[in-house]
Design a protein around this motif. Sequence first.
Motif, PDB file in Angstrom:
ATOM      1  N   LEU A 153       0.957  -1.258  -0.154  1.00 27.28           N
ATOM      2  CA  LEU A 153       0.114  -0.144   0.378  1.00 27.28           C
ATOM      3  C   LEU A 153       0.514   1.235   0.299  1.00 27.28           C
ATOM      4  CD1 LEU A 153      -3.151  -1.310   2.383  1.00 27.28           C
ATOM      5  CD2 LEU A 153      -3.156  -0.435  -0.215  1.00 27.28           C
ATOM      6  N   GLU A 154       1.804   1.182   0.540  1.00 26.62           N
ATOM      7  CA  GLU A 154       3.051   2.457   0.805  1.00 26.62           C
ATOM      8  C   GLU A 154       3.538   2.536  -0.893  1.00 26.62           C
ATOM      9  OE1 GLU A 154       5.658   1.690   3.435  1.00 26.62           O
ATOM     10  OE2 GLU A 154       4.932   1.365   5.382  1.00 26.62           O
ATOM     11  N   THR A 156       1.933   1.875  -3.224  1.00 28.71           N
ATOM     12  CA  THR A 156       1.052   2.143  -4.477  1.00 28.71           C
ATOM     13  C   THR A 156       0.454   3.783  -4.397  1.00 28.71           C
ATOM     14  OG1 THR A 156      -0.161   0.186  -3.727  1.00 28.71           O
ATOM     15  CG2 THR A 156      -1.711   2.396  -4.648  1.00 28.71           C
ATOM     16  N   ASN A 157       0.968   4.371  -2.390  1.00 25.10           N
ATOM     17  CA  ASN A 157       1.043   5.616  -2.562  1.00 25.10           C
ATOM     18  C   ASN A 157       2.289   6.515  -3.003  1.00 25.10           C
ATOM     19  OD1 ASN A 157      -0.886   5.683  -1.140  1.00 25.10           O
ATOM     20  ND2 ASN A 157      -0.099   5.530   1.199  1.00 25.10           N
ATOM     21  N   ASP A 158       3.531   5.850  -2.924  1.00 26.69           N
ATOM     22  CA  ASP A 158       4.557   6.904  -3.756  1.00 26.69           C
ATOM     23  C   ASP A 158       4.490   6.176  -5.257  1.00 26.69           C
ATOM     24  OD1 ASP A 158       7.558   7.054  -3.204  1.00 26.69           O
ATOM     25  OD2 ASP A 158       7.967   5.339  -5.020  1.00 26.69           O
ATOM     26  N   GLU A 160       1.374   7.031  -6.994  1.00 27.56           N
ATOM     27  CA  GLU A 160       0.853   7.917  -7.020  1.00 27.56           C
ATOM     28  C   GLU A 160       1.870   9.484  -7.181  1.00 27.56           C
ATOM     29  OE1 GLU A 160      -2.666   8.304  -5.037  1.00 27.56           O
ATOM     30  OE2 GLU A 160      -3.267   6.455  -5.577  1.00 27.56           O
ATOM     31  N   LYS A 161       2.818  10.051  -5.745  1.00 30.01           N
ATOM     32  CA  LYS A 161       3.515  10.856  -5.540  1.00 30.01           C
ATOM     33  C   LYS A 161       4.492  10.884  -6.990  1.00 30.01           C
ATOM     34  CE  LYS A 161       3.745  10.452  -0.908  1.00 30.01           C
ATOM     35  NZ  LYS A 161       4.219   9.907   0.331  1.00 30.01           N
ATOM     36  N   GLN A 165      -0.768   7.710 -12.040  1.00 31.75           N
ATOM     37  CA  GLN A 165      -1.763   7.087 -12.007  1.00 31.75           C
ATOM     38  C   GLN A 165      -2.281   5.297 -11.633  1.00 31.75           C
ATOM     39  OE1 GLN A 165      -4.411   8.777 -10.433  1.00 31.75           O
ATOM     40  NE2 GLN A 165      -2.527  10.306 -10.434  1.00 31.75           N
ATOM     41  N   TYR A 171      -5.597  -1.508  -8.759  1.00 38.06           N
ATOM     42  CA  TYR A 171      -6.959  -1.803  -8.097  1.00 38.06           C
ATOM     43  C   TYR A 171      -7.085  -3.484  -7.921  1.00 38.06           C
ATOM     44  CZ  TYR A 171      -7.208   3.378  -7.842  1.00 38.06           C
ATOM     45  OH  TYR A 171      -7.012   4.449  -7.383  1.00 38.06           O
ATOM     46  N   LYS A 193     -12.811   3.688  -4.030  1.00 36.96           N
ATOM     47  CA  LYS A 193     -12.105   4.893  -4.556  1.00 36.96           C
ATOM     48  C   LYS A 193     -11.676   4.528  -5.968  1.00 36.96           C
ATOM     49  CE  LYS A 193      -7.193   6.211  -4.439  1.00 36.96           C
ATOM     50  NZ  LYS A 193      -5.611   6.039  -3.416  1.00 36.96           N
ATOM     51  N   ASP A 197     -12.359   8.546  -7.053  1.00 41.74           N
ATOM     52  CA  ASP A 197     -11.541   9.392  -6.652  1.00 41.74           C
ATOM     53  C   ASP A 197     -10.808   9.592  -8.239  1.00 41.74           C
ATOM     54  OD1 ASP A 197     -11.933   9.880  -4.068  1.00 41.74           O
ATOM     55  OD2 ASP A 197      -9.742   8.928  -3.774  1.00 41.74           O
TER      56      ASP A 197
END
Length: 658
Positions: A153-154, A156-158, A160-161, A165, A171, A193, A197
Amino acid sequence: MLAFIYSRFEMVHDALFVLVKMKEQNLRPSIQTYNSLLYNLRHTDIMWDVYNDIKDSGTPQSARTSSIIVDGLCGQSRFRDAVLFLRQNDGKEFAPSVVSFNTIMSRYCKLGLADIAKSFFCMMLKYGILPDTYSYNILIHGLIVAGSMEEALELTNDMEKQGLQPDMVTYKIVAKGFHLLGLMSGAREIIQKMLTDEGLKPDLVTYTILICGHCQMGNIEEALRLRRDLLSSGFQLNVILYSVLLSSLCKRGQVDEALQLLYEMEANNLQPDLVTYSILIHGLCKQGKVQQAIQLYKEMCFNRIFPNSFAHSGILKGLCEKGMLSDARMYFDSLIMSNLKPGVTLYNIMIDGYVKLGDVEEAVRIYKRLRDKAITPSIVTFNSLIYGFCKNRKVVEARRLLDSIKVHGLEPSAVTYTTLMNAYCEEGNINKLHELLLEMNLKDIEPTVVTYTVVIKGLCKQRKLEESVQLLEDMRAKGLAPDQITYNTIIQCFCKAKDMRKAFELLDDMLIHNLEPTPATYNVLIDGLCRYGDVEDADRVLVSLQDRNINLTKVAYTTMIKAHCVKGDAQRAVKVFHQMVEKGFEVSIRDYSAVINRLCKRCLINEAKYYFCIMLSDGVSPDQEIFEMMLNAFHRAGHVHSVFELLAVMIKFGLLHD
C-alpha cells in the motif's frame, strides 16, 4: 522481409537459412529481423549464436534486443547471467531499459523473492531509469503475495507521488490482496476509490475477486449485493461466478435461493455445467429434498450433461440419510448395471447406509461385491464395517477386520482405533482398550479428542476418576483441547460418585479454558444435584442460570419438576412447570403423565387434579394410562366424588362407554 516473415511464423530454421544466404550476398539484416529471431530462440542456447552474429555484423542494437536477452535468460532460470548482462551493457547506447528490469523483477516475484525484486527496483532508479506503472504493479503484486500488504500500500501511494496513476490492474492486485487476507472491508474501499477518486469502472474480474472473497468469508449477503451491482452495471455473470454463489448458499442451507440463481442463469441464456448441477444436487440432498435432486439430475441428463460420481454420490447419500435405503439400493444397482464404473465412494455410501440401519450382513455383501469388481477399498470402507460390527456387538469380527487392513496396503486411522476402543469400553474390557491405545502410539497414530474421551469414559467406568482428570492435562500437554463432551463425561461420573464439589470444579475449569458449557453440561449437574445432592442447591443453580440468561433445555426443567414431585413439594414443582411453559417449550402428554404419576404416588391428589386441568386447558388430550393412574389414586385416597368426575371426563373423551 523473407527472414522476418519466417521468424514471425516460428519457422526458425528457414529464417536462419535466409540469414546465411544474406551474409553470402553481403546483405546486413535489420535489427527488427534479428530481434524477431532472438525472441523465438530466447529459451534456447542458439540465442547466443544469433546475438554474437548481431555484434559481429555491426548491426545497431535496440533496447528491445537487450530486453529479449534478459527475458530469455530469466526464462532459462539463469538469473545471475541476466544481471551480469545488464551490468555489462550499462552505459552503452543500448543500455538496459525499464522492460529488462520489469522482466527480472517479475521472475523474482514469481519465485516469492519480493525483497530481491525490490532491490532491482532501487537499482533501476540508480541507473536513472524511471519505473512505469507496470514496474509498480509487479512489485505491489509480489509484496502482497509475500504477505507485506502494508508495504504494498505504501508503494501504491509512492506511485501517485511520482505522477503515475494506478490503473485497473493496480486496483485489481490490491483488491485481490485484501481478499487473500480476508480483509474485505479494505477491498470495498479500493472499489469505492476506483469509482469516486479515479473515475474507473470496476470490470468483471474485480467484481469476481470481491464476490469470491465475500463467499469465502461467509458473507453471502454482501456477495449477492455485489452481484446485483454487477448486473445493474451491464455486466453478464459467468457460470463460474454463479457456481461460487450457489456453493455458498448451499453451504448455508439456502437451497431455495440457490435454485432461484439457477433459474436466473437459464433466463440469461447461461447453460449450467456439471459443477453447477452437482453443487445443487448435493445441496438438495443435504436438506433431505431428494426428489428435487433427482428431478434436477434428470434435467441435467436431458441437457446432455452427464453426471459424474460426485453428483451420483450426492443423490445416493441423500437417499440413505433419509432412510430410503431400498430406493438407494435400486439407484446403486442401476449405476452398476450402466456403463458408469462406480468408484469406491459410492460403495462406501451404501455400506455406511446399511451399517447405520443395523444390517451389517448386507454391508458385508456390498463389500464383497466391491472386491469382486477389483475396486480397492479405502480406510473409510473398513471404518464403516468396523463400526457396524461394533454396533452389533461383534467385537471379535471388528478386531479381525482391523488386523486385515494392512493386507490392502492401508493404515488404520485414529477413527478406526477409536471406534474399536469404544466397543471395548462398552463391554467393560479396559485392558483391550489400553492395548489399542498402546498400538496407536507404536504406529505413531495421534489420538484425537474423541479417542481420549473414550479412554476417559473407560476410566470412569472403573471409577478411576482422578486418572481421568489427569488425562485432561495430558491432552493439553499434547496440544489437544478437551471439548464439552470430554468434560461432560467426567462431570457425569463425579455426579454419580456423589462428588458434586469436584463436578462443579470441572465446570469452573471449562470456563477458565474459555470452553463454553453446553446445555447438556448443566443438565448433568442439575440431575446430579437432584439425584445425589440437595434439590435446594439444584434450585439455586437453576435460578442462577436463568439470571445469567443461559440457554437451558427442556430436560433441565423436567428434571427439577420430577425432583420436587418426589420430595412432595408440589408448589415448587408447579412454579418450575410454569417457568418451562413461559420459556416456550412444548409440553407433551408424556410430560404431564410423568408429573401426574409422581404426584399420585405421593398422594398429592389436589395437585394431580390441578395438573390434569392445566393439561385439558392446553388442549392436550389425556390417554387411558393417565385416567387409570388418577382413578387408582383417587380410589386409594377415598375421593369417591373425584372418581365419578373423572369417569364423566373419560366418557366425554370416548375412553369409557359402559
